[in-house]
Design a protein around this motif. Structure first.
Motif, PDB file in Angstrom:
ATOM      1  N   ARG A 198      73.123  43.842  36.285  1.00  0.00           N
ATOM      2  CA  ARG A 198      72.328  44.672  35.377  1.00  0.00           C
ATOM      3  C   ARG A 198      73.245  45.572  34.533  1.00  0.00           C
ATOM      4  O   ARG A 198      73.044  45.733  33.326  1.00  0.00           O
ATOM      5  CB  ARG A 198      71.337  45.508  36.175  1.00  0.00           C
ATOM      6  CG  ARG A 198      70.314  46.237  35.331  1.00  0.00           C
ATOM      7  CD  ARG A 198      69.174  46.763  36.176  1.00  0.00           C
ATOM      8  NE  ARG A 198      69.612  47.665  37.226  1.00  0.00           N
ATOM      9  CZ  ARG A 198      69.507  47.420  38.532  1.00  0.00           C
ATOM     10  NH1 ARG A 198      68.967  46.292  38.977  1.00  0.00           N
ATOM     11  NH2 ARG A 198      69.926  48.303  39.428  1.00  0.00           N
ATOM     12  N   SER A 219      66.705  42.287  31.417  1.00  0.00           N
ATOM     13  CA  SER A 219      66.758  43.516  32.224  1.00  0.00           C
ATOM     14  C   SER A 219      66.644  44.752  31.337  1.00  0.00           C
ATOM     15  O   SER A 219      66.011  45.750  31.717  1.00  0.00           O
ATOM     16  CB  SER A 219      68.047  43.562  33.048  1.00  0.00           C
ATOM     17  OG  SER A 219      69.193  43.580  32.207  1.00  0.00           O
ATOM     18  N   THR A 222      63.014  44.986  30.037  1.00  0.00           N
ATOM     19  CA  THR A 222      62.118  45.382  31.134  1.00  0.00           C
ATOM     20  C   THR A 222      62.227  46.872  31.417  1.00  0.00           C
ATOM     21  O   THR A 222      61.225  47.579  31.519  1.00  0.00           O
ATOM     22  CB  THR A 222      62.450  44.583  32.408  1.00  0.00           C
ATOM     23  OG1 THR A 222      62.273  43.186  32.139  1.00  0.00           O
ATOM     24  CG2 THR A 222      61.549  45.002  33.561  1.00  0.00           C
ATOM     25  N   ASN A 223      63.454  47.369  31.530  1.00  0.00           N
ATOM     26  CA  ASN A 223      63.659  48.770  31.945  1.00  0.00           C
ATOM     27  C   ASN A 223      63.454  49.763  30.806  1.00  0.00           C
ATOM     28  O   ASN A 223      62.960  50.869  31.028  1.00  0.00           O
ATOM     29  CB  ASN A 223      65.056  48.940  32.539  1.00  0.00           C
ATOM     30  CG  ASN A 223      65.192  48.257  33.891  1.00  0.00           C
ATOM     31  OD1 ASN A 223      64.292  47.548  34.340  1.00  0.00           O
ATOM     32  ND2 ASN A 223      66.314  48.461  34.552  1.00  0.00           N
ATOM     33  N   ALA A 224      63.840  49.401  29.593  1.00  0.00           N
ATOM     34  CA  ALA A 224      63.683  50.325  28.468  1.00  0.00           C
ATOM     35  C   ALA A 224      62.299  50.205  27.825  1.00  0.00           C
ATOM     36  O   ALA A 224      61.843  51.144  27.167  1.00  0.00           O
ATOM     37  CB  ALA A 224      64.763  50.074  27.419  1.00  0.00           C
ATOM     38  N   ASP A 258      73.824  50.292  43.301  1.00  0.00           N
ATOM     39  CA  ASP A 258      72.433  50.307  42.844  1.00  0.00           C
ATOM     40  C   ASP A 258      71.885  51.736  42.785  1.00  0.00           C
ATOM     41  O   ASP A 258      72.149  52.557  43.664  1.00  0.00           O
ATOM     42  CB  ASP A 258      71.567  49.476  43.794  1.00  0.00           C
ATOM     43  CG  ASP A 258      70.101  49.515  43.400  1.00  0.00           C
ATOM     44  OD1 ASP A 258      69.758  48.939  42.367  1.00  0.00           O
ATOM     45  OD2 ASP A 258      69.309  50.156  44.129  1.00  0.00           O
ATOM     46  N   SER A 260      68.330  52.210  41.654  1.00  0.00           N
ATOM     47  CA  SER A 260      66.999  51.861  41.159  1.00  0.00           C
ATOM     48  C   SER A 260      66.036  53.037  41.194  1.00  0.00           C
ATOM     49  O   SER A 260      65.029  53.041  40.461  1.00  0.00           O
ATOM     50  CB  SER A 260      66.422  50.695  41.971  1.00  0.00           C
ATOM     51  OG  SER A 260      67.194  49.531  41.763  1.00  0.00           O
ATOM     52  N   LEU A 263      64.721  54.691  37.991  1.00  0.00           N
ATOM     53  CA  LEU A 263      63.618  54.138  37.205  1.00  0.00           C
ATOM     54  C   LEU A 263      62.293  54.860  37.484  1.00  0.00           C
ATOM     55  O   LEU A 263      61.321  54.674  36.746  1.00  0.00           O
ATOM     56  CB  LEU A 263      63.459  52.646  37.502  1.00  0.00           C
ATOM     57  CG  LEU A 263      64.649  51.764  37.091  1.00  0.00           C
ATOM     58  CD1 LEU A 263      64.442  50.335  37.542  1.00  0.00           C
ATOM     59  CD2 LEU A 263      64.869  51.830  35.581  1.00  0.00           C
ATOM     60  N   LYS A 264      62.269  55.678  38.523  1.00  0.00           N
ATOM     61  CA  LYS A 264      61.066  56.457  38.829  1.00  0.00           C
ATOM     62  C   LYS A 264      60.971  57.712  37.972  1.00  0.00           C
ATOM     63  O   LYS A 264      59.915  58.354  37.925  1.00  0.00           O
ATOM     64  CB  LYS A 264      61.066  56.853  40.307  1.00  0.00           C
ATOM     65  CG  LYS A 264      61.062  55.665  41.275  1.00  0.00           C
ATOM     66  CD  LYS A 264      61.201  56.130  42.715  1.00  0.00           C
ATOM     67  CE  LYS A 264      61.306  54.955  43.671  1.00  0.00           C
ATOM     68  NZ  LYS A 264      61.535  55.400  45.081  1.00  0.00           N
ATOM     69  N   ARG A 268      63.641  59.201  30.806  1.00  0.00           N
ATOM     70  CA  ARG A 268      64.842  58.422  31.099  1.00  0.00           C
ATOM     71  C   ARG A 268      65.684  58.233  29.835  1.00  0.00           C
ATOM     72  O   ARG A 268      65.171  58.258  28.714  1.00  0.00           O
ATOM     73  CB  ARG A 268      64.476  57.044  31.657  1.00  0.00           C
ATOM     74  CG  ARG A 268      63.734  57.069  32.972  1.00  0.00           C
ATOM     75  CD  ARG A 268      63.969  55.786  33.751  1.00  0.00           C
ATOM     76  NE  ARG A 268      63.640  54.579  33.033  1.00  0.00           N
ATOM     77  CZ  ARG A 268      62.449  53.994  33.047  1.00  0.00           C
ATOM     78  NH1 ARG A 268      61.453  54.540  33.730  1.00  0.00           N
ATOM     79  NH2 ARG A 268      62.242  52.867  32.380  1.00  0.00           N
ATOM     80  N   ASP A 273      67.988  53.921  32.652  1.00  0.00           N
ATOM     81  CA  ASP A 273      67.442  52.570  32.501  1.00  0.00           C
ATOM     82  C   ASP A 273      68.345  51.529  33.160  1.00  0.00           C
ATOM     83  O   ASP A 273      67.861  50.529  33.695  1.00  0.00           O
ATOM     84  CB  ASP A 273      67.296  52.226  31.016  1.00  0.00           C
ATOM     85  CG  ASP A 273      66.204  53.036  30.323  1.00  0.00           C
ATOM     86  OD1 ASP A 273      65.309  53.556  31.023  1.00  0.00           O
ATOM     87  OD2 ASP A 273      66.247  53.146  29.084  1.00  0.00           O
ATOM     88  N   ALA A 275      70.011  51.931  35.811  1.00  0.00           N
ATOM     89  CA  ALA A 275      69.726  52.038  37.250  1.00  0.00           C
ATOM     90  C   ALA A 275      70.923  51.609  38.090  1.00  0.00           C
ATOM     91  O   ALA A 275      70.799  50.860  39.063  1.00  0.00           O
ATOM     92  CB  ALA A 275      68.488  51.209  37.610  1.00  0.00           C
TER      93      ALA A 275
END
Length: 429
Positions: A198, A219, A222-224, A258, A260, A263-264, A268, A273, A275
């Protein structure tokens, strides 16, 4: 300038990479050309060509005419596409009869991250709580993605202009450069391995996947989410394949853990993003890089496997040392020896490498730490009114290498005993 070109000849350089300052050539960002700026670059290019040194020119290297930043925010506006294409057209027209290798934008991934998320580099845009330096303008949540998006569109516009208008006469090449690390998981867990991929998507894929496939990595999208701009079908086709070569900039490896949980976060930035936590990288430091050339070899193999084995110039690779260290820079010799060896291994792997450039020829002003650290083969005495240059051990080693003489590390032991390699400590007393 003439003296420095003579030094290049004595060293044995076949090519020299430099940037044109958009502001020096077009003070208003567009419109009339500054004759003194034009004369300066013509003189430099002519000096290089007459001495058998091939110029490799970068059009944008972290500097933008202030008028365009004030007028519409620079790279965060689509207006930049028109103005950058105009500027590129001026450069192709004025210098393209002698310049064959054009890089549109230097390391857009690092430029956008530092300039629009952290605010650590020009144009110092960011928003709390993401700023590492105080800034009262910008939006770290959106602007890094906007800047790269407009850079890719401006790059592809300039590249296609060159191909349509100039290539049949000038026979040159247009590319873009990408900053890359060697990416390695901190542990052998599945989470860290996935985070490493990622992180690579966010650093390298951010630029390379649109150029190769016409869209951003999954990725990132999805995240942004909606914060990363979408290419229209026409833009996707324009960006896809819009390069003749890729410039790779590489210094060291990083380890990825990692993260992750980031992302919570409701608010952000690019970092969150991604992560992933990065270790092994001290940007604002003058510590030496470890000699870990396997990271470069692996990364070059990634370019072959993931992006169709494009022609590659390694445009920056070199060792960082404190600026007031000895001329006997054995660590730089060991670094260059190891990394040039990795390039040779990559060539044997079938990677399409066209050239290698050491960063840097002379000690110079560094973007992140000014004059605190140096990368040069030649030391520049800034206390001397003449700014006298002194060859370091690495300059003599590299010259021997380029001239097909002994390039083994043991050769540096003989060079260390060279009486001309005095310590530069006395220059600071």
């Amino acid at each position: 300038m003439q003296e420095d070109v003579r030094l290049m000849v004595e060293t044995g350089l076949e090519a020299y990479r430099f940037s044109i300052s958009w502001s020096r050539l077009l003070p208003n960002g567009r419109g009339p050309v500054n004759p003194k700026g034009l004369q300066y670059y013509n003189n430099l290019i002519d000096q290089l060509i007459s001495n058998g040194i091939q110029p490799h020119v970068t059009l944008h290297n972290f500097d933008l005419p202030q008028v365009l930043e004030d007028e519409y925010g620079g790279w965060v506006s689509r207006d930049i596409i028109r103005d950058f294409t105009y500027y590129a057209d001026v450069c192709f027209r004025e210098f393209g009869d002698r310049v064959l290798y054009w890089t549109t934008v230097n390391e857009p991934n690092v430029f956008s991250y530092g300039g629009y998320d952290q605010g650590s580099s020009p144009p110092h845009r960011c928003s709390p709580p993401f700023c590492v330096m105080k800034s009262n303008r910008g939006n770290s949540t959106y602007e890094p993605y906007l800047a790269v998006h407009h850079i890719l569109l401006a790059h592809s516009s300039a590249a296609r202009l060159y191909w349509r208008k100039y290539r049949h006469k000038q026979h040159g090449y247009v590319g873009i450069s990408v900053y890359s690390f060697g990416f390695f998981p901190q542990t052998n867990t599945e989470k860290d391995r996935v985070a490493t991929q990622r992180a690579r998507d966010f650093f390298v894929g951010w630029v390379m996947e649109p150029l190769q496939y016409g869209d951003y990595p999954i990725s990132m999208k999805t995240n942004a989410g909606v914060r990363i701009p979408a290419f229209t079908p026409r833009e996707s086709e324009q960006v896809k394949g819009s390069f003749d070569f890729i410039g790779v900039i590489h210094y060291t490896n990083i380890n990825i853990t990692d993260n992750s949980d980031a992302l919570k976060n409701q608010l952000r930035d690019y970092d969150a993003d991604m992560a992933a936590k990065i270790s092994g990288l001290e940007l604002f430091s003058n510590e030496e890089y470890p000699v870990t050339p396997w990271g470069l070899r692996e990364e070059l193999n990634n370019f072959k496997l993931l992006y169709g084995n494009p022609p590659i110039f390694i445009y920056e690779n070199g060792q960082r040392t404190p600026s007031n260290s000895s001329l006997q820079d054995v660590s730089r010799v060991k670094y260059l020896h190891g990394y040039i060896g990795a390039v040779l291994d990559a060539l044997r792997d079938g990677i399409n490498i066209k050239g290698y450039f050491v960063w840097s020829f002379l000690d110079l002003f560094e973007l992140l730490d000014g004059y605190k650290s140096s990368y040069g083969l030649y030391y520049v005495d800034r206390e001397d009114p003449e700014l006298k240059r002194y060859p370091k051990l690495s300059a003599k080693w590299y010259s021997r290498f380029l001239k097909n003489r002994s390039s083994f590390i043991v050769g540096s032991v003989e060079l260390e005993k060279d009486p001309s390699l005095v310590s530069i400590g006395h220059l600071f007393e």
